[in-house]
Scaffold this motif. Structure first.
Motif, PDB file in Angstrom:
ATOM      1  N   ALA A   9       0.835  -1.212   0.000  1.00 26.71           N
ATOM      2  CA  ALA A   9       0.000   0.000   0.000  1.00 26.71           C
ATOM      3  C   ALA A   9       0.866   1.257   0.000  1.00 26.71           C
ATOM      4  N   LEU A  10       1.946   1.241   0.763  1.00 27.84           N
ATOM      5  CA  LEU A  10       2.839   2.399   0.820  1.00 27.84           C
ATOM      6  C   LEU A  10       3.514   2.633  -0.526  1.00 27.84           C
ATOM      7  N   ALA A  11       4.009   1.546  -1.136  1.00 29.06           N
ATOM      8  CA  ALA A  11       4.687   1.672  -2.429  1.00 29.06           C
ATOM      9  C   ALA A  11       3.738   2.223  -3.489  1.00 29.06           C
ATOM     10  N   ARG A  12       2.515   1.722  -3.515  1.00 34.76           N
ATOM     11  CA  ARG A  12       1.532   2.187  -4.499  1.00 34.76           C
ATOM     12  C   ARG A  12       1.141   3.643  -4.249  1.00 34.76           C
ATOM     13  N   SER A  13       1.016   4.014  -2.977  1.00 36.05           N
ATOM     14  CA  SER A  13       0.649   5.386  -2.634  1.00 36.05           C
ATOM     15  C   SER A  13       1.740   6.365  -3.047  1.00 36.05           C
ATOM     16  N   VAL A  14       2.999   6.004  -2.768  1.00 38.78           N
ATOM     17  CA  VAL A  14       4.118   6.864  -3.155  1.00 38.78           C
ATOM     18  C   VAL A  14       4.195   6.990  -4.668  1.00 38.78           C
ATOM     19  N   GLN A  15       3.988   5.875  -5.353  1.00 39.32           N
ATOM     20  CA  GLN A  15       4.023   5.892  -6.819  1.00 39.32           C
ATOM     21  C   GLN A  15       2.909   6.775  -7.377  1.00 39.32           C
ATOM     22  N   ALA A  16       1.706   6.633  -6.826  1.00 39.62           N
ATOM     23  CA  ALA A  16       0.579   7.441  -7.288  1.00 39.62           C
ATOM     24  C   ALA A  16       0.831   8.926  -7.042  1.00 39.62           C
ATOM     25  N   ALA A  17       1.388   9.240  -5.849  1.00 41.40           N
ATOM     26  CA  ALA A  17       1.682  10.637  -5.530  1.00 41.40           C
ATOM     27  C   ALA A  17       2.733  11.201  -6.482  1.00 41.40           C
ATOM     28  N   PHE A  18       3.779  10.433  -6.755  1.00 40.66           N
ATOM     29  CA  PHE A  18       4.854  10.888  -7.644  1.00 40.66           C
ATOM     30  C   PHE A  18       4.327  11.149  -9.053  1.00 40.66           C
ATOM     31  N   VAL A  19       3.550  10.199  -9.583  1.00 42.98           N
ATOM     32  CA  VAL A  19       3.015  10.351 -10.942  1.00 42.98           C
ATOM     33  C   VAL A  19       2.061  11.538 -11.006  1.00 42.98           C
ATOM     34  N   GLY A  20       1.188  11.664  -9.995  1.00 49.71           N
ATOM     35  CA  GLY A  20       0.229  12.764  -9.982  1.00 49.71           C
ATOM     36  C   GLY A  20       0.908  14.123  -9.936  1.00 49.71           C
ATOM     37  N   ILE A  21       1.902  14.266  -9.057  1.00 46.54           N
ATOM     38  CA  ILE A  21       2.618  15.538  -8.941  1.00 46.54           C
ATOM     39  C   ILE A  21       3.418  15.835 -10.212  1.00 46.54           C
ATOM     40  N   LEU A  22       3.998  14.803 -10.813  1.00 46.66           N
ATOM     41  CA  LEU A  22       4.759  14.983 -12.054  1.00 46.66           C
ATOM     42  C   LEU A  22       3.861  15.503 -13.178  1.00 46.66           C
ATOM     43  N   PHE A  23       2.669  14.929 -13.316  1.00 45.53           N
ATOM     44  CA  PHE A  23       1.742  15.384 -14.360  1.00 45.53           C
ATOM     45  C   PHE A  23       1.262  16.814 -14.096  1.00 45.53           C
ATOM     46  N   VAL A  24       1.080  17.141 -12.825  1.00 48.62           N
ATOM     47  CA  VAL A  24       0.700  18.517 -12.477  1.00 48.62           C
ATOM     48  C   VAL A  24       1.787  19.492 -12.906  1.00 48.62           C
ATOM     49  N   MET A  25       3.040  19.136 -12.646  1.00 46.20           N
ATOM     50  CA  MET A  25       4.161  20.004 -13.029  1.00 46.20           C
ATOM     51  C   MET A  25       4.240  20.165 -14.548  1.00 46.20           C
ATOM     52  N   ILE A  26       4.080  19.051 -15.273  1.00 46.79           N
ATOM     53  CA  ILE A  26       4.122  19.100 -16.749  1.00 46.79           C
ATOM     54  C   ILE A  26       3.029  20.010 -17.287  1.00 46.79           C
ATOM     55  N   PHE A  27       1.823  19.891 -16.732  1.00 43.25           N
ATOM     56  CA  PHE A  27       0.711  20.738 -17.169  1.00 43.25           C
ATOM     57  C   PHE A  27       0.999  22.213 -16.893  1.00 43.25           C
ATOM     58  N   MET A  28       1.497  22.498 -15.673  1.00 46.09           N
ATOM     59  CA  MET A  28       1.768  23.891 -15.305  1.00 46.09           C
ATOM     60  C   MET A  28       2.827  24.511 -16.212  1.00 46.09           C
ATOM     61  N   ILE A  29       3.872  23.756 -16.529  1.00 43.25           N
ATOM     62  CA  ILE A  29       4.937  24.289 -17.397  1.00 43.25           C
ATOM     63  C   ILE A  29       4.433  24.470 -18.823  1.00 43.25           C
ATOM     64  N   ALA A  30       3.653  23.494 -19.318  1.00 42.20           N
ATOM     65  CA  ALA A  30       3.147  23.563 -20.687  1.00 42.20           C
ATOM     66  C   ALA A  30       2.161  24.725 -20.870  1.00 42.20           C
ATOM     67  N   TYR A  31       1.350  24.977 -19.865  1.00 43.81           N
ATOM     68  CA  TYR A  31       0.296  25.979 -20.001  1.00 43.81           C
ATOM     69  C   TYR A  31       0.753  27.381 -19.607  1.00 43.81           C
ATOM     70  N   TYR A  32       1.542  27.456 -18.526  1.00 41.65           N
ATOM     71  CA  TYR A  32       1.928  28.777 -18.018  1.00 41.65           C
ATOM     72  C   TYR A  32       3.377  29.139 -18.309  1.00 41.65           C
ATOM     73  N   ARG A  33       4.114  28.225 -18.936  1.00 42.42           N
ATOM     74  CA  ARG A  33       5.498  28.474 -19.351  1.00 42.42           C
ATOM     75  C   ARG A  33       6.399  28.776 -18.147  1.00 42.42           C
ATOM     76  N   LEU A  34       7.060  29.930 -18.141  1.00 41.21           N
ATOM     77  CA  LEU A  34       8.024  30.225 -17.082  1.00 41.21           C
ATOM     78  C   LEU A  34       7.379  30.246 -15.686  1.00 41.21           C
ATOM     79  N   PRO A  35       6.220  30.870 -15.499  1.00 43.48           N
ATOM     80  CA  PRO A  35       5.580  30.782 -14.182  1.00 43.48           C
ATOM     81  C   PRO A  35       5.293  29.333 -13.766  1.00 43.48           C
ATOM     82  N   GLY A  36       5.035  28.468 -14.751  1.00 45.78           N
ATOM     83  CA  GLY A  36       4.825  27.058 -14.446  1.00 45.78           C
ATOM     84  C   GLY A  36       6.069  26.401 -13.878  1.00 45.78           C
ATOM     85  N   VAL A  37       7.238  26.800 -14.393  1.00 40.50           N
ATOM     86  CA  VAL A  37       8.506  26.288 -13.860  1.00 40.50           C
ATOM     87  C   VAL A  37       8.677  26.743 -12.412  1.00 40.50           C
ATOM     88  N   ILE A  38       8.388  28.021 -12.178  1.00 42.30           N
ATOM     89  CA  ILE A  38       8.488  28.567 -10.823  1.00 42.30           C
ATOM     90  C   ILE A  38       7.512  27.849  -9.887  1.00 42.30           C
TER      91      ILE A  38
END
Length: 408
Positions: free
Chosen positions: A240-269
């Protein structure tokens, strides 16, 4: 300030990267060892595995003080047994929830937790000579054949009682009971005045430790009956811990990709600020000794979404200001000022709801609420302070002065 902005920005990025690496993998420098944050956060039963018990008080007319005393005695018993990070909490007026990570034997756990633990010395005429209240200390020792036994030290009152009893009953048996179980029935060989006694005939060292712990912590003032007993295996918890960490990592990674793609430099920040936000959360969990469970992870991930939502509000306001022809600095200040009210309103209402859940809820509900509150407070700090400071630094750098980099 402008000519120092690139240096300050690089230093901040380097520090965040270093803290992220150290938090994820730990660090060892000679004799100095920094543990990974994951190992320092207290894990709940659903992640670590162990025993989950709900005990109900069977006695009538029990007041709150007696229940609190019972909870405290159970805590002392579990602590003396060497269990790491147990959870013992009152639920309602007559129930106690107990979570013991790392223990998987239900029978042993129930005996250890629910046994009343009333110790008494009974004379040959069935009169009670001493009780557990007369014992100052109890600990395990070994006889000349390396067999476990329990050594008792009596307090001053108990010392006198035991002295009188051994003088009175020389050549007769004094029986030693724990609740209704006969532990030992030695024959008095001599008048004992030093206030020490031994309980022999222990099945094992582990049994001797358990009984010594029960005696030392004192008898429970009430009778308990287990209503719910569950065992969560270590494999299930680890998975359960391994799956939770994996889900959190993937979710946060996709959020970062979306923010950078949509907002550009502010997304990086925003992505850098999000990493800072995660670090603040983890350090807060450790400092507050919060228990991380599956429901707590859900609260954390929800707060990640709210942290991103705050950045979205800010960046949209900045884009609107830039389209009106304002300079970068003016757009930044106006954007934050306009977004701040909405951010505070949304977060405060959520904190109020989460605080009520934390105060009135128990178990998974409380874990969810606590991590949500911590996450919301951290998200406001990162959005209002960290993101704004980083954006100011970036806007001072000539290479990043083009408005198109900010989505205008």
């Amino acid at each position: 300030m402008k000519h120092r902005s690139p240096v300050i920005l690089l230093i901040i990025i380097a520090v965040v990267a270093f803290l992220s690496y150290t938090g994820a993998y730990g660090l060892k420098l000679g004799d100095y060892n920094v543990k990974a944050l994951g190992g320092e956060v207290k894990q709940g039963l659903d992640l670590k595995g162990g025993i989950y018990v709900i005990e109900e008080i069977q006695d009538a007319n029990v007041d709150a003080e007696t229940v609190d005393r019972t909870v405290q005695l159970i805590k002392e018993r579990v602590d003396k047994f060497g269990v790491v990070d147990p959870t013992i909490q009152k639920e309602g007026d007559r129930r106690i929830r107990i979570e013991i990570p790392g223990m998987y034997d239900q029978q042993k756990a129930l005996e250890f937790i629910g046994q009343t633990g009333y110790l008494k010395f009974v004379g040959p005429n069935s009169d009670e000579i001493l009780s557990g209240k007369d014992v100052k200390d109890a600990y395990v020792t070994f006889d000349e054949y390396n067999r476990a036994q329990i050594s008792l030290e009596f307090n001053e009152e108990g010392k006198q009682k035991f002295s009188d009893a051994t003088q009175k009953y020389i050549g007769q048996e004094i029986s030693i009971y724990l609740d209704e179980d006969l532990l030992s029935a030695p024959t008095v060989q001599a008048h004992i005045t030093d206030g020490n006694a031994r309980i022999t005939g222990m099945e094992s060292t582990e049994t001797a430790k358990r009984i010594a712990s029960l005696i030392k912590s004192g008898a429970l003032p009430v009778t308990l009956k287990p209503l719910t007993v569950r065992t969560i295996g270590p494999t299930l918890g680890t998975d359960a811990l391994a799956r939770s960490v994996q889900a959190a990592f993937v979710g946060i990674l996709f959020v970062m990709i979306f923010m950078i793609a949509y907002y550009r430099l502010p997304g990086v920040i925003a992505s850098i600020a999000l990493v800072v936000y995660i670090l603040i959360n983890l350090y807060a969990y450790i400092a507050l000794k919060a228990t991380m469970s599956l429901s707590a992870i859900a609260g954390f991930l929800l707060s990640v979404g709210m942290a991103v939502d705050a950045n979205v509000l800010i960046f949209e306001r900045i884009k609107e200001e830039l389209k009106l022809g304002k300079t970068l600095k003016a757009a930044l200040n106006s954007g934050f000022d306009r977004a701040l009210t909405s951010i505070i309103d949304g977060n405060v209402t959520t904190v109020i709801a989460a605080a009520i859940l934390a105060a009135l809820g128990t178990g998974p509900v409380k874990g969810f609420a606590v991590t949500l509150v911590i996450g919301i407070v951290a998200s406001m700090l990162t959005a209002v302070i960290v993101t704004r400071f980083l954006l100011k630094l970036v806007m001072d750098i000539k290479a990043f002065s083009n408005k198109k980099l900010y989505g205008a």
